[in-house]
Scaffold this active site. Structure first.
Site, PDB file in Angstrom:
ATOM      1  N   CYS A 296       0.878  -1.175   0.000  1.00 25.12           N
ATOM      2  CA  CYS A 296       0.000   0.000   0.000  1.00 25.12           C
ATOM      3  C   CYS A 296       0.913   1.222   0.000  1.00 25.12           C
ATOM      4  CB  CYS A 296      -0.977  -0.033   1.168  1.00 25.12           C
ATOM      5  SG  CYS A 296      -0.234  -0.357   2.773  1.00 25.12           S
TER       6      CYS A 296
ATOM      7  N   GLY B 255       2.857   0.321   3.942  1.00 28.65           N
ATOM      8  CA  GLY B 255       2.978  -1.125   4.084  1.00 28.65           C
ATOM      9  C   GLY B 255       2.809  -1.626   5.498  1.00 28.65           C
ATOM     10  N   TRP B 256       2.035  -0.889   6.314  1.00 31.87           N
ATOM     11  CA  TRP B 256       1.865  -1.378   7.696  1.00 31.87           C
ATOM     12  C   TRP B 256       0.406  -1.424   8.151  1.00 31.87           C
ATOM     13  CZ3 TRP B 256       5.553   3.009   9.620  1.00 31.87           C
ATOM     14  CH2 TRP B 256       4.944   4.259   9.478  1.00 31.87           C
ATOM     15  N   ASP B 257      -0.559  -1.298   7.245  1.00 25.21           N
ATOM     16  CA  ASP B 257      -1.983  -1.461   7.580  1.00 25.21           C
ATOM     17  C   ASP B 257      -2.665  -2.427   6.598  1.00 25.21           C
ATOM     18  OD1 ASP B 257      -2.416   0.309   9.892  1.00 25.21           O
ATOM     19  OD2 ASP B 257      -1.843   1.900   8.517  1.00 25.21           O
ATOM     20  N   ARG B 258      -2.954  -1.945   5.404  1.00 26.02           N
ATOM     21  CA  ARG B 258      -3.587  -2.804   4.408  1.00 26.02           C
ATOM     22  C   ARG B 258      -2.691  -3.964   4.002  1.00 26.02           C
ATOM     23  NH1 ARG B 258      -4.939   2.263   0.577  1.00 26.02           N
ATOM     24  NH2 ARG B 258      -3.128   3.022   1.732  1.00 26.02           N
TER      25      ARG B 258
ATOM     26  N   ARG C 180      -4.021   3.036  16.126  1.00 26.99           N
ATOM     27  CA  ARG C 180      -5.228   2.579  15.428  1.00 26.99           C
ATOM     28  C   ARG C 180      -6.378   2.331  16.405  1.00 26.99           C
ATOM     29  NH1 ARG C 180      -2.411   4.638  12.339  1.00 26.99           N
ATOM     30  NH2 ARG C 180      -1.458   3.740  10.463  1.00 26.99           N
TER      31      ARG C 180
END
Length: 608
Positions: free
Chosen positions: A310, A313-316, A362
């Site tokens: 994404c 590169g640390w959620d989706r 989050r």
């Protein structure tokens, strides 16, 4: 503390892991001692099934929010190699580790936040890699400049000069060339870009780029798939929508959304059979299912690897990496030695925490993408999401009579199982073992005769996985439905539910299953899959009817394994995150009621 392959991962380890993750976002350069213990445990879990090499990142010199030891999987161990580990311990690595590390040090500037491509899953010799998107020119110049200023005095001068020459006009070519070389060394052909933007813009300036808009077409040798997917902020809306993904669609008309779904003409991709032109009409569940089908199709039918990214590169990215790892594990195609608890620990720790997912932030914002990931497992239990060929698993389904399966007991046997009447609650389904153990449904004697059609027994050959015996202990350790009258007693079903007009219930229901799903979850409490608001089956191809699920899981452990992982996660989440998030409503009550109903938790202070 040293760990060995004999150390067992227990459900309380999942609780401790989540408790640490919700307090701390991993940054290797901050000296995260607990993070080092978590890293070592991940290495033990990887070692049970794989030979691997390690790229050291102890002080974050490669990336400040990557693991201290980046794992490069080489090959899956055979049974003989698992039993004779000393024989292969001294075998030379498939990688030239020093050269690979040097390539990474040069390639890392090409990616946002230095998050270079890392192979994280290995399937039949093909890598699934993750990374951030491409860095903008400004970021590349900034990072190389800082690297030049703060480089250690004993660093070779030619090395510093090569990376510090930010004014060199070929900076883009040089660093992106290293990035391309790294991808080719990992045999990557497909690049899947989840960004909803062509370039990320802040304060009127491009702060990231992506392969799909590279003006020099440097990534022409790769098949680039633009598959835009909502960012983590969208999962705050999912939470506010009572966790119903079927009733949510992303607003593609927003000003910042300029990326369109683009699947190139490709002989492999054309075989998938998804109408990608309708992507703007998909709800959250449909979109996630179709992207999973795409990734799994590439792995199953292709002969090269895939990169998924994404923006940062640390959620989706970890969400899809985690779903892929769990799906392959459920098929017996990856991590075959791991129990549900172990695979859950590995994916939470390695795919999410050690690769920099900021869970404290989050949770504070209510962007529950982590919870969505594991809640979504219920939508990929069918063989439609399996990497095995369709002929390898015989499916048993019922059509005309499936909603008459109110009263049966499926008694699994190595040779056959019989269908006979029982008045035991469906709640027992989630807690029984997976070998030689019965599956219970509520009884409706008047409909038994119609269902059996004069045949009191149906024989179906069963297939079993080596992990089945472990599943029994894993799930039974979480809950014991027979210890609580509320979870094992028969449940009466109002006649009004049986006579309900089909148009009033879009989700598949079978009499008493309007109340409790085959996963043992309360309808409308744990997932939108179990919600009366579910979309019809024609729009949710990944869903099976509850009756069909129950019959099929006797033949294959895919459904059961994924459900076991989901249960263990839910129990830990409600104890360590949801109850600390505050508020009397929302997910706290949502998960409290689920946990107590299925028997995995009797009160807020109870921990398995």
């Amino acid at each position: 503390m040293s760990l060995t392959s004999s150390d067992e991962v227990k459900p309380e380890d999942i609780h401790n892991l989540l408790e640490h993750c919700v307090k701390t976002a991993h940054k290797v350069k901050d000296g995260d001692i607990e993070g080092e213990f978590i890293m070592e445990r991940c290495l033990v879990l990887f070692s049970k099934d794989y030979r691997y090499s390690v790229i050291k990142n102890f002080s974050g010199e490669l990336c400040g929010h990557y693991p201290s030891k980046v794992v490069f999987l080489e090959y899956q161990l055979s049974e003989e190699e698992r039993n004779n580990r000393k024989r292969y311990d001294d075998v030379q690595s498939m990688y030239d580790v020093p050269k690979m590390r040097d390539l990474i040090k040069q390639a890392r500037y090409a990616r946002c936040r230095s998050r270079f491509p890392v192979p994280v899953i290995l399937f039949e010799g093909k890598h699934v890699c993750r990374s951030a998107t491409l860095a903008s020119g400004a970021e590349m110049l900034g990072r190389t400049g800082l690297d030049f200023l703060f480089s250690p005095p004993d660093r070779p001068q030619e090395e510093v000069t090569d990376r510090g020459g930010g004014s060199n006009p070929d900076t883009h070519d040089r660093f992106r060339g290293h990035d391309i070389k790294l991808l080719k060394s990992l045999t990557i052909k497909y690049i899947c870009d989840l960004m909803v933007e062509k370039k990320k813009v802040k304060f009127g300036m491009n702060i990231t780029s992506s392969e799909k808009v590279d003006k020099e077409n440097r990534y022409a040798d790769f098949c680039i798939l633009s598959i835009p997917y909502p960012g983590c902020e969208f999962f705050k809306e999912w939470k506010d929508n009572s966790y119903f993904g079927e009733t949510m669609k992303f607003d593609w008309s927003q000003d910042y959304v300029d990326a369109k779904l683009d699947i190139p003409e490709d002989s492999l991709l054309n075989k998938l059979g998804v109408d990608w032109k309708k992507y703007r009409n998909w709800d959250l569940i449909q979109q996630t299912q179709n992207y999973m089908k795409l990734f799994l199709h590439i792995l199953r039918e292709g002969d090269t690897g895939v990169l998924i990214h994404c923006i940062s590169g640390w959620d989706r990215t970890p969400m899809f990496i985690s779903l892929l790892r769990l799906s392959l594990w459920a098929d017996g195609a990856a991590h075959t030695s791991l129990s549900p608890t172990e695979i859950l620990y590995l994916t939470l720790a390695y795919d999410w925490y050690l690769f920099g997912h900021n869970l404290p932030d989050r949770v504070n914002k209510g962007e529950e993408i982590l919870f969505f990931c594991f809640n979504f497992l219920t939508y990929i239990t069918s063989d439609e999401f399996s990497v095995k060929t369709s002929s390898s698993v015989r499916k048993v389904s019922r059509t005309d009579s499936e909603c008459n399966m109110d009263g049966i007991l499926l008694d699994t046997d190595h040779r056959r199982f019989s269908i006979r009447g029982s008045n035991t609650s469906i709640s027992s389904l989630g807690s029984c073992g997976f070998e030689n153990a019965p599956v219970f449904f509520t009884t409706n004697p008047e409909e038994d005769a119609h269902f059996s059609n004069g045949n009191p027994s149906v024989s179906i050959s069963a297939r079993y996985s080596p992990a089945a015996s472990r599943l029994t202990s894993d799930v039974s350790s979480l809950h014991n439905v027979h210890s609580s009258p509320s979870s094992s007693s028969p449940m009466a079903v109002p006649n009004s539910l049986r006579k309900m007009d089909a148009t009033r219930s879009a989700s598949p229901g079978c009499g008493s299953w309007q109340v409790v799903s085959s996963c043992g979850s309360l309808r409308g409490l744990v997932s939108s899959h179990d919600s009366p608001h579910s979309v019809d089956s024609s729009n949710s191809s990944g869903k099976l009817s509850y009756c069909q699920e129950a019959v099929e899981y006797v033949e294959t452990t895919r459904h059961s394994k994924l459900d076991a992982v989901r249960r263990i996660f839910h129990n830990a989440y409600v104890n360590k995150i949801a109850t600390k998030a505050g508020g009397s409503g929302g997910i706290v009550n949502f998960l409290d009621q689920f946990a107590e109903k299925v028997g995995i938790r009797s009160g807020r202070t109870t921990q398995v």
